[in-house]
Design an enzyme around this catalytic site. Structure first.
Site, PDB file in Angstrom:
ATOM      1  NE  ARG A  73      -1.757  -2.411   2.661  1.00 12.24           N
ATOM      2  CZ  ARG A  73      -1.904  -3.656   2.197  1.00 12.24           C
ATOM      3  NH1 ARG A  73      -2.941  -3.956   1.479  1.00 12.24           N
ATOM      4  NH2 ARG A  73      -1.016  -4.596   2.462  1.00 12.24           N
ATOM      5  CB  THR A  74       3.414   2.597   2.319  1.00  8.25           C
ATOM      6  OG1 THR A  74       2.627   2.138   3.417  1.00  8.25           O
ATOM      7  CG2 THR A  74       3.988   3.971   2.643  1.00  8.25           C
ATOM      8  CE  LYS A 103      27.388  -2.231  -5.237  1.00  8.50           C
ATOM      9  NZ  LYS A 103      27.841  -1.335  -6.273  1.00  8.50           N
ATOM     10  NE  ARG A 124       6.854   0.459   5.020  1.00 11.30           N
ATOM     11  CZ  ARG A 124       5.642  -0.087   4.970  1.00 11.30           C
ATOM     12  NH1 ARG A 124       5.502  -1.375   4.725  1.00 11.30           N
ATOM     13  NH2 ARG A 124       4.571   0.650   5.148  1.00 11.30           N
ATOM     14  CG  HIS A 161       3.113   3.857   8.603  1.00  7.08           C
ATOM     15  ND1 HIS A 161       3.284   4.752   7.561  1.00  7.08           N
ATOM     16  CD2 HIS A 161       2.786   2.672   8.031  1.00  7.08           C
ATOM     17  CE1 HIS A 161       3.067   4.127   6.415  1.00  7.08           C
ATOM     18  NE2 HIS A 161       2.768   2.862   6.677  1.00  7.08           N
TER      19      HIS A 161
HETATM   20  N1   CP Z   1      -0.544  -0.113   5.867  1.00  4.65           N
HETATM   21  C1   CP Z   1       0.671  -0.318   5.296  1.00  4.65           C
HETATM   22  O1   CP Z   1       1.670   0.324   5.654  1.00  4.65           O
HETATM   23  O2   CP Z   1       0.660  -1.261   4.331  1.00  4.65           O
HETATM   24  P1   CP Z   1       1.937  -1.736   3.504  1.00  4.65           P
HETATM   25  O3   CP Z   1       2.868  -2.427   4.499  1.00  4.65           O
HETATM   26  O4   CP Z   1       1.429  -2.674   2.461  1.00  4.65           O
HETATM   27  O5   CP Z   1       2.608  -0.520   2.938  1.00  4.65           O
END
Ligand code: CP
Length: 344
Positions: A73-74, A103, A124, A161
């Site tokens: 999603r993100t 590396k 992320r 998040h």
């Molecule tokens: N909700 C969320 O962060 O989903 P993903 O891990 O798929 O990005």
């Protein structure tokens, strides 16, 4: 990386998002949230109507995605957001094994390399504090080359998040028109779940009359003290319990979460609590007729069997598909504001 949580202070937005990283919801005020949601509404309506101005907003902008932890999603909603704004994206979404981190390159060097190419970087990372570290080094790069890439956290270990919380709150606001008089329950893995850390704090920042926040979890997965301290500082009412049935029929919003199996050091601890809270159609029967069930997704067995999920998904009270769609619109608004291409 965790040291950067103490040594790097992310800037407050205070109505001006341009060029500022987004690493924690603590950067926002209530006015900032009103601004983001107004922009999101405008963009959402414009996309629905196929208005061309939206596609011109980021015509000369490049966004890079650096995802060192799995995502659907993100990652893809940010890509879709930039595409719909008319910009382009470059990606290292295949993880560490296809980047120079393999590396032995440091995250500091990786983000500065990408900061030379892109206007925005979505990061992320499995380590809490990684987004703070990345923002710190992008500031340093800007001093050197005069170009500032905006860092946006797409999930920072077990920390926060922030963009997920924004889309969660936008979805709640959309469904309920505000937070006044709402009983909100956050359920499941509140210790490792970064989405609930950000959402609980964002609810406190947004505020409202007579909000009750209930944290439902096994004691071993309780909400971290630092989040509770933040809520205390904002005067928000909350309570903690492991008794789901006590809150199920009273809640207006139920935010269900997955137990984060990948965060447990001891698999036996995960096995001991993995079945503590499972949402099923029978359980949903006990909820209010106008309750709104949210989940950040991905989901596993905590939302029952596939057959259960099929029934849950058809229930008008389940709102996780709205969350996913709103995520793209909220991220369009954030990118446009952070890149300074939209004024409202
Ligand atoms: N909700 C969320 O962060 O989903 P993903 O891990 O798929 O990005």
């Amino acid at each position: 990386m965790k040291a950067f949580l103490d040594t790097y202070t992310p800037p407050k937005m205070n109505g001006d998002f341009v060029g500022k990283p987004i690493v924690t919801v603590e950067q926002f005020t209530r006015c900032d949230l009103d601004q983001i949601f107004a922009t999101t509404e405008r963009i959402k309506a414009g996309v629905r109507r196929g208005e061309q101005w939206i596609h011109n907003l980021c015509a000369n902008k490049i966004m890079a995605t650096l995802f060192f932890e799995a995502s659907t999603r993100t990652d893809l909603s940010f890509q879709a957001a930039m595409s719909r704004l008319g910009g382009r994206w470059i990606g290292a979404s295949n993880g560490i094994s296809f980047s120079s981190l393999y590396k032995g390159e440091s995250i500091a060097d990786t983000v500065r390399a990408v900061g030379c190419y892109a206007d925005a970087i979505i990061l992320r990372h499995p380590a809490e504090g990684a987004s703070y570290q990345a923002a710190y080094y992008l500031d340093m790069l800007a001093d050197k080359i005069g170009h500032k890439a905006v860092l946006v956290s797409g999930g920072d270990g077990i920390g926060e998040h922030p963009t997920q919380a924004l889309l969660d709150l936008f979805t709640i606001e959309d469904a309920k028109g505000g937070l006044d008089n709402l009983q909100i329950a956050l359920v499941g893995d509140l210790k490792f779940g970064r989405t609930v850390h950000s959402l609980a704090k964002l609810i406190a920042i947004y505020g409202g009359e007579n909000i009750t926040l209930t944290f439902v979890s096994p004691e071993s997965l309780a909400m971290p003290t630092k989040v509770l301290t933040f809520l205390d500082g904002h005067g928000i009412n909350y309570r903690q319990t492991d008794n789901l049935l006590d809150v199920l029929s009273k809640s207006d919003i139920i935010y269900w979460t997955r137990v984060q199996e990948e965060r447990f050091e001891n698999p036996a601890e995960y096995q001991a609590i993995r079945n503590n809270f499972i949402m099923t159609p029978d359980l949903l029967e006990q909820a209010k007729p106008d309750m709104c069930l949210l989940h950040p997704l991905p989901r596993k067995h905590e939302m029952g069997t596939e057959a259960d999920q099929d029934i849950l998904d058809r229930d008008p009270r389940t709102c996780y598909f709205h969350q996913m769609e709103n995520g793209m619109f909220v991220r369009m608004a954030l990118l446009a504001k952070a890149l300074g291409v939209i004024s409202l």
